[in-house]
Write a protein that holds these residues in place. Structure first.
Motif, PDB file in Angstrom:
ATOM      1  N   GLN A  54      14.568  11.786  -3.891  1.00 14.64           N
ATOM      2  CA  GLN A  54      14.935  10.492  -3.331  1.00 14.64           C
ATOM      3  C   GLN A  54      16.004   9.775  -4.142  1.00 14.64           C
ATOM      4  O   GLN A  54      16.775   8.992  -3.601  1.00 14.64           O
ATOM      5  CB  GLN A  54      13.683   9.614  -3.202  1.00 14.64           C
ATOM      6  CG  GLN A  54      12.764  10.074  -2.088  1.00 14.64           C
ATOM      7  CD  GLN A  54      11.445   9.333  -2.063  1.00 14.64           C
ATOM      8  OE1 GLN A  54      11.266   8.331  -2.759  1.00 14.64           O
ATOM      9  NE2 GLN A  54      10.495   9.810  -1.278  1.00 14.64           N
ATOM     10  N   ARG A 100       7.208   5.948  -8.248  1.00 15.24           N
ATOM     11  CA  ARG A 100       7.123   7.126  -7.387  1.00 15.24           C
ATOM     12  C   ARG A 100       6.156   8.147  -7.978  1.00 15.24           C
ATOM     13  O   ARG A 100       5.447   8.849  -7.245  1.00 15.24           O
ATOM     14  CB  ARG A 100       8.503   7.746  -7.189  1.00 15.24           C
ATOM     15  CG  ARG A 100       9.497   6.822  -6.504  1.00 15.24           C
ATOM     16  CD  ARG A 100      10.743   7.569  -6.081  1.00 15.24           C
ATOM     17  NE  ARG A 100      11.824   6.651  -5.738  1.00 15.24           N
ATOM     18  CZ  ARG A 100      11.928   5.976  -4.613  1.00 15.24           C
ATOM     19  NH1 ARG A 100      10.981   6.114  -3.701  1.00 15.24           N
ATOM     20  NH2 ARG A 100      12.946   5.177  -4.383  1.00 15.24           N
ATOM     21  N   TYR A 103       2.655   6.865  -7.258  1.00 16.89           N
ATOM     22  CA  TYR A 103       2.276   7.078  -5.863  1.00 16.89           C
ATOM     23  C   TYR A 103       1.979   8.550  -5.583  1.00 16.89           C
ATOM     24  O   TYR A 103       1.052   8.884  -4.823  1.00 16.89           O
ATOM     25  CB  TYR A 103       3.382   6.590  -4.927  1.00 16.89           C
ATOM     26  CG  TYR A 103       3.608   5.104  -4.958  1.00 16.89           C
ATOM     27  CD1 TYR A 103       2.574   4.217  -5.286  1.00 16.89           C
ATOM     28  CD2 TYR A 103       4.859   4.567  -4.657  1.00 16.89           C
ATOM     29  CE1 TYR A 103       2.784   2.850  -5.315  1.00 16.89           C
ATOM     30  CE2 TYR A 103       5.078   3.188  -4.668  1.00 16.89           C
ATOM     31  CZ  TYR A 103       4.039   2.335  -5.010  1.00 16.89           C
ATOM     32  OH  TYR A 103       4.247   0.984  -5.044  1.00 16.89           O
ATOM     33  N   GLN A 127       1.832   9.715   6.722  1.00 15.79           N
ATOM     34  CA  GLN A 127       2.174   8.371   6.272  1.00 15.79           C
ATOM     35  C   GLN A 127       0.977   7.608   5.729  1.00 15.79           C
ATOM     36  O   GLN A 127       1.144   6.545   5.123  1.00 15.79           O
ATOM     37  CB  GLN A 127       2.819   7.576   7.407  1.00 15.79           C
ATOM     38  CG  GLN A 127       4.247   7.972   7.693  1.00 15.79           C
ATOM     39  CD  GLN A 127       4.891   7.061   8.714  1.00 15.79           C
ATOM     40  OE1 GLN A 127       5.113   5.873   8.457  1.00 15.79           O
ATOM     41  NE2 GLN A 127       5.194   7.598   9.878  1.00 15.79           N
ATOM     42  N   GLY A 131       2.611   5.937  -0.815  1.00 11.77           N
ATOM     43  CA  GLY A 131       4.024   6.079  -1.122  1.00 11.77           C
ATOM     44  C   GLY A 131       4.801   6.972  -0.179  1.00 11.77           C
ATOM     45  O   GLY A 131       5.990   7.221  -0.406  1.00 11.77           O
ATOM     46  N   VAL A 132       4.161   7.476   0.873  1.00  9.39           N
ATOM     47  CA  VAL A 132       4.840   8.379   1.810  1.00  9.39           C
ATOM     48  C   VAL A 132       5.296   7.573   3.030  1.00  9.39           C
ATOM     49  O   VAL A 132       4.475   7.124   3.827  1.00  9.39           O
ATOM     50  CB  VAL A 132       3.924   9.539   2.235  1.00  9.39           C
ATOM     51  CG1 VAL A 132       4.611  10.398   3.301  1.00  9.39           C
ATOM     52  CG2 VAL A 132       3.553  10.382   1.023  1.00  9.39           C
ATOM     53  N   GLY A 133       6.602   7.380   3.144  1.00 13.44           N
ATOM     54  CA  GLY A 133       7.154   6.651   4.269  1.00 13.44           C
ATOM     55  C   GLY A 133       7.506   7.568   5.419  1.00 13.44           C
ATOM     56  O   GLY A 133       7.270   8.790   5.357  1.00 13.44           O
ATOM     57  N   PRO A 134       8.092   7.012   6.489  1.00 11.19           N
ATOM     58  CA  PRO A 134       8.385   7.819   7.683  1.00 11.19           C
ATOM     59  C   PRO A 134       9.275   9.029   7.415  1.00 11.19           C
ATOM     60  O   PRO A 134       9.031  10.119   7.938  1.00 11.19           O
ATOM     61  CB  PRO A 134       9.068   6.816   8.618  1.00 11.19           C
ATOM     62  CG  PRO A 134       8.573   5.478   8.172  1.00 11.19           C
ATOM     63  CD  PRO A 134       8.390   5.585   6.687  1.00 11.19           C
ATOM     64  N   TYR A 135      10.331   8.839   6.598  1.00 14.35           N
ATOM     65  CA  TYR A 135      11.244   9.959   6.358  1.00 14.35           C
ATOM     66  C   TYR A 135      10.543  11.093   5.617  1.00 14.35           C
ATOM     67  O   TYR A 135      10.612  12.257   6.020  1.00 14.35           O
ATOM     68  CB  TYR A 135      12.470   9.495   5.566  1.00 14.35           C
ATOM     69  CG  TYR A 135      13.411  10.634   5.253  1.00 14.35           C
ATOM     70  CD1 TYR A 135      14.368  11.034   6.177  1.00 14.35           C
ATOM     71  CD2 TYR A 135      13.299  11.353   4.070  1.00 14.35           C
ATOM     72  CE1 TYR A 135      15.201  12.112   5.913  1.00 14.35           C
ATOM     73  CE2 TYR A 135      14.111  12.428   3.795  1.00 14.35           C
ATOM     74  CZ  TYR A 135      15.073  12.806   4.718  1.00 14.35           C
ATOM     75  OH  TYR A 135      15.880  13.874   4.465  1.00 14.35           O
ATOM     76  N   THR A 136       9.856  10.759   4.518  1.00  5.43           N
ATOM     77  CA  THR A 136       9.181  11.790   3.726  1.00  5.43           C
ATOM     78  C   THR A 136       8.076  12.467   4.530  1.00  5.43           C
ATOM     79  O   THR A 136       7.903  13.687   4.473  1.00  5.43           O
ATOM     80  CB  THR A 136       8.602  11.175   2.439  1.00  5.43           C
ATOM     81  OG1 THR A 136       9.673  10.598   1.681  1.00  5.43           O
ATOM     82  CG2 THR A 136       7.901  12.217   1.592  1.00  5.43           C
TER      83      THR A 136
END
Length: 311
Positions: A54, A100, A103, A127, A131-136
């Motif tokens: 990231q 990060r 998380y 999700q 710490g895991v957002g939409p992209y990841t």
């Protein structure tokens, strides 16, 4: 959106989409950059690579990723690790914001405690991990389970904008990317289109040199106009708040706890208690780290505030 950009009604993808898709996949499978996480479908290994990538160039991530997995090869190993050790690894390898690492550690604990050691396999379920957002989440679903949606990152937007006149609009990019992606092939497709943006359709394009497979359909290649949406640049790491957050963590790992002025002098040569980079500046930095659950700040120490790693 600028005045020159086409409206949603004016842009359209090529009619021969199967040919467009197969051209890109064949180009990718014939020759692409080798990264070790592209040779695995282990969701844990892929999640680690995505979090590390990231804020760090991919070439630098390889060594860190391999060392991380050698030390903590499974989610169970990471879940059992001391969080300070995980944060310390992150700092030592300059992998960006230390939260990060926190998380990622918490996500491993969730996988072990809430999912019995088995990763969820859809973007929506992923999700739920810390710490895991939409992209990841979508990347892990795509590359581990071949069960993701079309990835839309900066590189993909640049490709779609240039090749098919897709306007600089998030909804339009999402629609175009989804329409292009072949069904049930998110793993290879998302790797391929991101690779296209990373090695052929860079900010300075290398169409012929990289053998771009979309030249026959690409509006920018036909017109010679390689305009692309503005891409925010990463702030310099040197002298950044991110750099000093890392120095704080690294110093406290060595000394366990320090009075605030002693810590200040150890992390920057121009520290002056009453100066621009003094107690107020350092207290703000420590307060942020405290909010992230990484540092404890004892404001009532006999010789002044004392900082220590949170255990």
């Amino acid at each position: 959106m600028s005045d020159a950009e086409p409206s949603a009604e004016e842009w359209s993808l090529p009619d021969d989409r199967p040919a467009v898709r197969e051209a890109l996949i064949a180009w990718y499978e014939d020759d692409h950059r080798e990264f070790p996480w592209r040779r695995t479908d282990d969701p844990y290994e892929i999640l680690v690579s995505e979090v590390m990538s990231q804020q760090t160039q991919l070439g630098r991530v390889v060594e860190a990723w391999e060392e991380f997995l050698e030390r903590w090869p499974t989610t169970a190993d990471l879940a059992d690790a001391d969080r300070a050790d995980v944060v310390g690894f992150w700092t030592a390898h300059s992998l960006g914001y230390n939260n990060r690492a926190k998380y990622l550690h918490e996500a491993a604990r969730q996988v072990q405690g809430e999912y019995g050691g088995d990763f969820p396999d859809t973007p929506a379920e992923l999700q739920e991990l810390m710490g895991v957002g939409p992209y990841t989440a979508n990347a892990v679903a795509s590359f581990a389970f071949n069960n993701g949606d079309a990835v839309v990152d900066t590189n993909v937007k640049r490709v779609l904008y240039r090749a098919f006149d897709v306007p600089d609009d998030d909804a339009a990019f999402e629609d175009a990317a989804s329409d292009l992606m072949p069904e049930d092939r998110s793993r290879v497709w998302n790797n391929a289109i991101m690779e296209l943006g990373g090695v052929a359709c860079e900010q300075t394009p290398r169409c012929d040199e990289a053998g771009c497979p979309w030249r026959e359909w690409c509006h920018a290649y036909a017109s010679g106009d390689f305009t692309a949406p503005d891409v925010p640049t990463q702030p310099s790491f040197e002298g950044s708040r991110r750099q000093f957050r890392g120095r704080v963590i690294g110093t406290l790992r060595e000394y366990e706890e320090l009075e605030i002025d002693t810590l200040g002098h150890r992390i920057r040569v121009d520290y002056a208690p009453g100066g621009q980079y003094g107690r107020d500046w350092l207290t703000g930095l420590l307060s942020d780290l405290e909010s992230d659950g990484l540092v404890e700040l004892d404001r009532d120490g006999s010789d002044g505030p004392v900082a220590r790693l949170q255990r």
